[in-house]
Design a protein around this motif. Structure first.
Motif, PDB file in Angstrom:
ATOM      1  N   VAL A  37      -7.556 -16.434 -13.107  1.00  0.00           N
ATOM      2  CA  VAL A  37      -6.114 -16.190 -13.046  1.00  0.00           C
ATOM      3  C   VAL A  37      -5.407 -17.512 -12.736  1.00  0.00           C
ATOM      4  O   VAL A  37      -5.528 -18.051 -11.632  1.00  0.00           O
ATOM      5  CB  VAL A  37      -5.782 -15.124 -11.985  1.00  0.00           C
ATOM      6  CG1 VAL A  37      -4.278 -14.842 -11.961  1.00  0.00           C
ATOM      7  CG2 VAL A  37      -6.554 -13.834 -12.270  1.00  0.00           C
ATOM      8  N   LYS A  39      -2.000 -18.067 -13.398  1.00  0.00           N
ATOM      9  CA  LYS A  39      -0.545 -17.872 -13.421  1.00  0.00           C
ATOM     10  C   LYS A  39       0.130 -18.779 -12.395  1.00  0.00           C
ATOM     11  O   LYS A  39      -0.553 -19.433 -11.589  1.00  0.00           O
ATOM     12  CB  LYS A  39      -0.217 -16.408 -13.124  1.00  0.00           C
ATOM     13  CG  LYS A  39      -0.701 -15.926 -11.760  1.00  0.00           C
ATOM     14  CD  LYS A  39      -0.425 -14.446 -11.593  1.00  0.00           C
ATOM     15  CE  LYS A  39      -0.907 -13.954 -10.238  1.00  0.00           C
ATOM     16  NZ  LYS A  39      -0.241 -12.726  -9.800  1.00  0.00           N
ATOM     17  N   LEU A  85      -0.699 -10.575 -17.731  1.00  0.00           N
ATOM     18  CA  LEU A  85      -0.890  -9.448 -16.796  1.00  0.00           C
ATOM     19  C   LEU A  85       0.385  -8.655 -16.573  1.00  0.00           C
ATOM     20  O   LEU A  85       0.340  -7.489 -16.201  1.00  0.00           O
ATOM     21  CB  LEU A  85      -1.398  -9.970 -15.445  1.00  0.00           C
ATOM     22  CG  LEU A  85      -2.763 -10.656 -15.450  1.00  0.00           C
ATOM     23  CD1 LEU A  85      -2.990 -11.375 -14.119  1.00  0.00           C
ATOM     24  CD2 LEU A  85      -3.871  -9.646 -15.710  1.00  0.00           C
ATOM     25  N   ARG A 141       3.579  -0.988  -8.672  1.00  0.00           N
ATOM     26  CA  ARG A 141       4.314  -2.108  -9.308  1.00  0.00           C
ATOM     27  C   ARG A 141       4.561  -1.769 -10.767  1.00  0.00           C
ATOM     28  O   ARG A 141       5.628  -1.286 -11.123  1.00  0.00           O
ATOM     29  CB  ARG A 141       3.517  -3.404  -9.105  1.00  0.00           C
ATOM     30  CG  ARG A 141       4.274  -4.659  -9.353  1.00  0.00           C
ATOM     31  CD  ARG A 141       3.585  -5.885  -8.743  1.00  0.00           C
ATOM     32  NE  ARG A 141       2.287  -6.177  -9.341  1.00  0.00           N
ATOM     33  CZ  ARG A 141       1.557  -7.261  -9.002  1.00  0.00           C
ATOM     34  NH1 ARG A 141       1.976  -8.104  -8.069  1.00  0.00           N
ATOM     35  NH2 ARG A 141       0.393  -7.473  -9.571  1.00  0.00           N
ATOM     36  N   PHE A 169      -7.049  -1.702 -16.936  1.00  0.00           N
ATOM     37  CA  PHE A 169      -7.219  -2.291 -15.603  1.00  0.00           C
ATOM     38  C   PHE A 169      -6.250  -1.723 -14.589  1.00  0.00           C
ATOM     39  O   PHE A 169      -5.233  -1.115 -14.955  1.00  0.00           O
ATOM     40  CB  PHE A 169      -7.114  -3.814 -15.674  1.00  0.00           C
ATOM     41  CG  PHE A 169      -5.745  -4.392 -15.967  1.00  0.00           C
ATOM     42  CD1 PHE A 169      -5.207  -4.338 -17.243  1.00  0.00           C
ATOM     43  CD2 PHE A 169      -5.013  -5.035 -14.971  1.00  0.00           C
ATOM     44  CE1 PHE A 169      -3.961  -4.901 -17.520  1.00  0.00           C
ATOM     45  CE2 PHE A 169      -3.781  -5.612 -15.236  1.00  0.00           C
ATOM     46  CZ  PHE A 169      -3.249  -5.544 -16.510  1.00  0.00           C
ATOM     47  N   ASN A 211      -9.582  -8.090  -7.945  1.00  0.00           N
ATOM     48  CA  ASN A 211      -9.024  -9.409  -7.652  1.00  0.00           C
ATOM     49  C   ASN A 211     -10.055 -10.129  -6.785  1.00  0.00           C
ATOM     50  O   ASN A 211     -11.172  -9.641  -6.606  1.00  0.00           O
ATOM     51  CB  ASN A 211      -7.669  -9.267  -6.948  1.00  0.00           C
ATOM     52  CG  ASN A 211      -7.767  -8.367  -5.701  1.00  0.00           C
ATOM     53  OD1 ASN A 211      -8.835  -7.976  -5.278  1.00  0.00           O
ATOM     54  ND2 ASN A 211      -6.623  -8.041  -5.129  1.00  0.00           N
ATOM     55  N   THR A 212      -9.695 -11.279  -6.235  1.00  0.00           N
ATOM     56  CA  THR A 212     -10.656 -12.041  -5.431  1.00  0.00           C
ATOM     57  C   THR A 212     -11.211 -11.202  -4.285  1.00  0.00           C
ATOM     58  O   THR A 212     -12.428 -11.131  -4.083  1.00  0.00           O
ATOM     59  CB  THR A 212      -9.983 -13.295  -4.856  1.00  0.00           C
ATOM     60  OG1 THR A 212      -9.618 -14.170  -5.912  1.00  0.00           O
ATOM     61  CG2 THR A 212     -10.914 -14.023  -3.899  1.00  0.00           C
ATOM     62  N   GLY A 229      -8.334 -15.004  -8.802  1.00  0.00           N
ATOM     63  CA  GLY A 229      -7.171 -15.867  -8.562  1.00  0.00           C
ATOM     64  C   GLY A 229      -7.409 -16.789  -7.396  1.00  0.00           C
ATOM     65  O   GLY A 229      -8.030 -17.834  -7.522  1.00  0.00           O
ATOM     66  N   ILE A 230      -6.967 -16.366  -6.219  1.00  0.00           N
ATOM     67  CA  ILE A 230      -6.932 -17.271  -5.056  1.00  0.00           C
ATOM     68  C   ILE A 230      -8.296 -17.884  -4.752  1.00  0.00           C
ATOM     69  O   ILE A 230      -8.373 -19.055  -4.360  1.00  0.00           O
ATOM     70  CB  ILE A 230      -6.361 -16.509  -3.845  1.00  0.00           C
ATOM     71  CG1 ILE A 230      -5.894 -17.466  -2.753  1.00  0.00           C
ATOM     72  CG2 ILE A 230      -7.341 -15.475  -3.308  1.00  0.00           C
ATOM     73  CD1 ILE A 230      -4.598 -18.162  -3.037  1.00  0.00           C
ATOM     74  N   TYR A 364      -1.106 -18.168  -0.577  1.00  0.00           N
ATOM     75  CA  TYR A 364      -0.680 -18.113  -1.986  1.00  0.00           C
ATOM     76  C   TYR A 364       0.683 -18.792  -2.159  1.00  0.00           C
ATOM     77  O   TYR A 364       0.896 -19.577  -3.082  1.00  0.00           O
ATOM     78  CB  TYR A 364      -0.513 -16.665  -2.450  1.00  0.00           C
ATOM     79  CG  TYR A 364      -1.722 -15.775  -2.498  1.00  0.00           C
ATOM     80  CD1 TYR A 364      -2.357 -15.366  -1.350  1.00  0.00           C
ATOM     81  CD2 TYR A 364      -2.190 -15.285  -3.712  1.00  0.00           C
ATOM     82  CE1 TYR A 364      -3.451 -14.487  -1.404  1.00  0.00           C
ATOM     83  CE2 TYR A 364      -3.276 -14.411  -3.769  1.00  0.00           C
ATOM     84  CZ  TYR A 364      -3.885 -14.023  -2.618  1.00  0.00           C
ATOM     85  OH  TYR A 364      -4.959 -13.154  -2.670  1.00  0.00           O
TER      86      TYR A 364
HETATM   87  C1  LIG Z   1      -2.719  -8.144 -11.843  1.00  0.00           C
HETATM   88  C2  LIG Z   1      -3.381  -9.242 -11.039  1.00  0.00           C
HETATM   89  N1  LIG Z   1      -4.704  -9.375 -11.103  1.00  0.00           N
HETATM   90  C3  LIG Z   1      -5.349 -10.337 -10.379  1.00  0.00           C
HETATM   91  C4  LIG Z   1      -4.623 -11.214  -9.580  1.00  0.00           C
HETATM   92  C5  LIG Z   1      -5.366 -12.256  -8.769  1.00  0.00           C
HETATM   93  O1  LIG Z   1      -5.312 -11.892  -7.414  1.00  0.00           O
HETATM   94  P1  LIG Z   1      -6.001 -12.872  -6.338  1.00  0.00           P
HETATM   95  O2  LIG Z   1      -5.258 -14.192  -6.425  1.00  0.00           O
HETATM   96  O3  LIG Z   1      -5.802 -12.199  -5.023  1.00  0.00           O
HETATM   97  O4  LIG Z   1      -7.436 -13.018  -6.756  1.00  0.00           O
HETATM   98  C6  LIG Z   1      -3.254 -11.096  -9.477  1.00  0.00           C
HETATM   99  C7  LIG Z   1      -2.621 -10.097 -10.227  1.00  0.00           C
HETATM  100  O5  LIG Z   1      -1.270  -9.938 -10.172  1.00  0.00           O
END
Ligand SMILES: Cc1ncc(COP(=O)(O)O)cc1O
Length: 393
Positions: A37, A39, A85, A141, A169, A211-212, A229-230, A364
């Motif tokens: 991720v 973004k 996403l 959301r 997802f 996610n992470t 992501g993070i 973040y």
């Molecule tokens: C839909 C979506 N999916 C995944 C992420 C990544 O989250 P982390 O940064 O906590 O891993 C963010 C997100 O908005």
């Protein structure tokens, strides 16, 4: 020729990005892919450079929040699968289709209209537009929430040869917390909705939910892919998960500057706007060429610390738009000395978690706040391999 003209910069350690991808690779089941991720311009680290390194290190695809971010990656030459996403306006769908970018859908009517909008292009391209279905199991959301909405959405995707159902997802709201009741409830809801689709005779495409945080705690929920992501950046989703030390991560970002001025108070004087700090006779004040217009928050005023000569020194007075003052031990500082604002210097470290805590936010936001006024140096195997600075082109 020096590629940028200021003494403040961000250093991104691409070896850390690689190490973090590999740490999750070892933690996940073999068949689970990694969607990096990137973004928010790679959470402030640089989406193109981090995306490339992640893919070279074993990630299988990239994810962004919006189409503009995906186009930056494509126009930089990245050909790997990219998923948007978030929401894509209907008048942007043709652009996504042209650049082979997968989109997220959660309204059947959006699918019908999008299919009509790209029908002409489809006659030329012949390959369909990839769509991932978003299910809202408790994030509140975007996403469908009921079986009926989900059935209608999936049916809409199957009604048009232009659309290819490529994924389904959900996103967890509380996976980073010690209390797992909410995340387990979300996952159970997700499983029930998936089972309902199977019962209706559908063969599921790629399934992803982690996610992470969820990937750390529930690697068995990896399904076909996680959305990393993070953790990709070497940061933990929460202090709870950081303390669990389940996966060792390496922070990739360091924020550095050099002292631009040093003065010693012969008699007391006040520092910065609002005169909120008074330097005492004999105290040495150093000025740093960084401020809140770089994304170094004004919330650090009279509270934050930086590293000079491997020691923690306090930020004094209010952080300005472009400059920040610190109090340094007398006789210890000179113009041009390197200062670390985020990251490690010698034996000391100022983590993004520490900065986030004093700002009343999360790591973040601290990294995402760093903006394009800051040059970024990318380091690999100890060498600077790329310098990126959008405003000095
Ligand atoms: C839909 C979506 N999916 C995944 C992420 C990544 O989250 P982390 O940064 O906590 O891993 C963010 C997100 O908005």
């Amino acid at each position: 020729m020096k590629p940028f003209f200021r003494d403040t910069w961000v250093e991104i350690d691409l070896d850390a990005i690689r190490a973090n991808v590999q740490a999750f690779r070892r933690h996940l089941p073999g068949q689970t892919e990694i969607m990096a991720v990137v973004k928010a311009d790679g959470y402030g680290h640089g989406s193109v450079q981090v995306g490339r390194e992640a893919l070279q290190s074993g990630a299988n695809s990239l994810a962004v929040a919006m189409l503009d971010e995906a186009l930056v990656l494509r126009k930089a030459g990245i050909t790997a699968p990219i998923l948007v996403l978030g929401y894509t306006p209907l008048d942007s769908v043709a652009q996504a289709y042209e650049w082979d970018i997968a989109l997220t859908a959660y309204h059947a009517e959006w699918v019908h209209q999008a299919a009509r909008l790209v029908a002409e292009q489809f006659r030329q391209k012949e390959t369909p537009l990839a769509i991932h279905v978003k299910v809202d199991t408790g994030m509140g959301r975007i996403g469908v929430q009921t079986e009926a909405e989900l059935d209608e959405l999936v049916a809409a995707l199957h009604q048009s040869p232009v659309m290819q159902w490529s994924g389904i997802f959900t996103h967890f709201a509380c996976a980073d917390e010690e209390d797992t009741a909410h995340v387990r409830k979300q996952h159970e809801r997700f499983q029930a909705l998936l089972e309902g689709l199977r019962q209706n005779g559908y063969v599921l495409p790629k399934v992803h939910c982690c996610n992470t945080a969820a990937a750390m705690v529930f690697p068995e929920w990896g399904y076909d892919s996680i959305r990393l992501g993070i953790g990709l950046y070497g940061l933990y989703p929460s202090m709870y998960l950081k303390q669990r030390e389940q996966i060792m991560l390496t922070p990739a970002l360091t924020l550095k500057t050099k002292i631009s001025h040093v003065k010693t108070a012969n008699s007391p004087f006040t520092v910065s706007y609002g005169a909120t700090y008074q330097a005492q006779a004999g105290e040495q004040i150093a000025t740093l060429p960084i401020g809140y217009a770089d994304g170094f928050s004004r919330l650090q005023s009279n509270r934050g610390v930086v590293l000079h000569h491997g020691r923690r020194v306090p930020i004094v007075g209010r952080v300005c738009m472009d400059q920040t003052m610190v109090s340094v031990p007398r006789g210890d500082a000179e113009v041009g000395d390197e200062v670390v604002l985020y990251g490690r210097q010698g034996q000391e470290e100022i983590s993004l978690d520490e900065v986030a805590s004093l700002m009343g936010t999360i790591n973040y936001e601290v990294s995402c706040l760093l903006n394009h006024r800051l040059p970024r140096l990318y380091v690999k195997d100890g060498q600077v391999v790329e310098v990126a600075h959008s405003i000095s082109k």
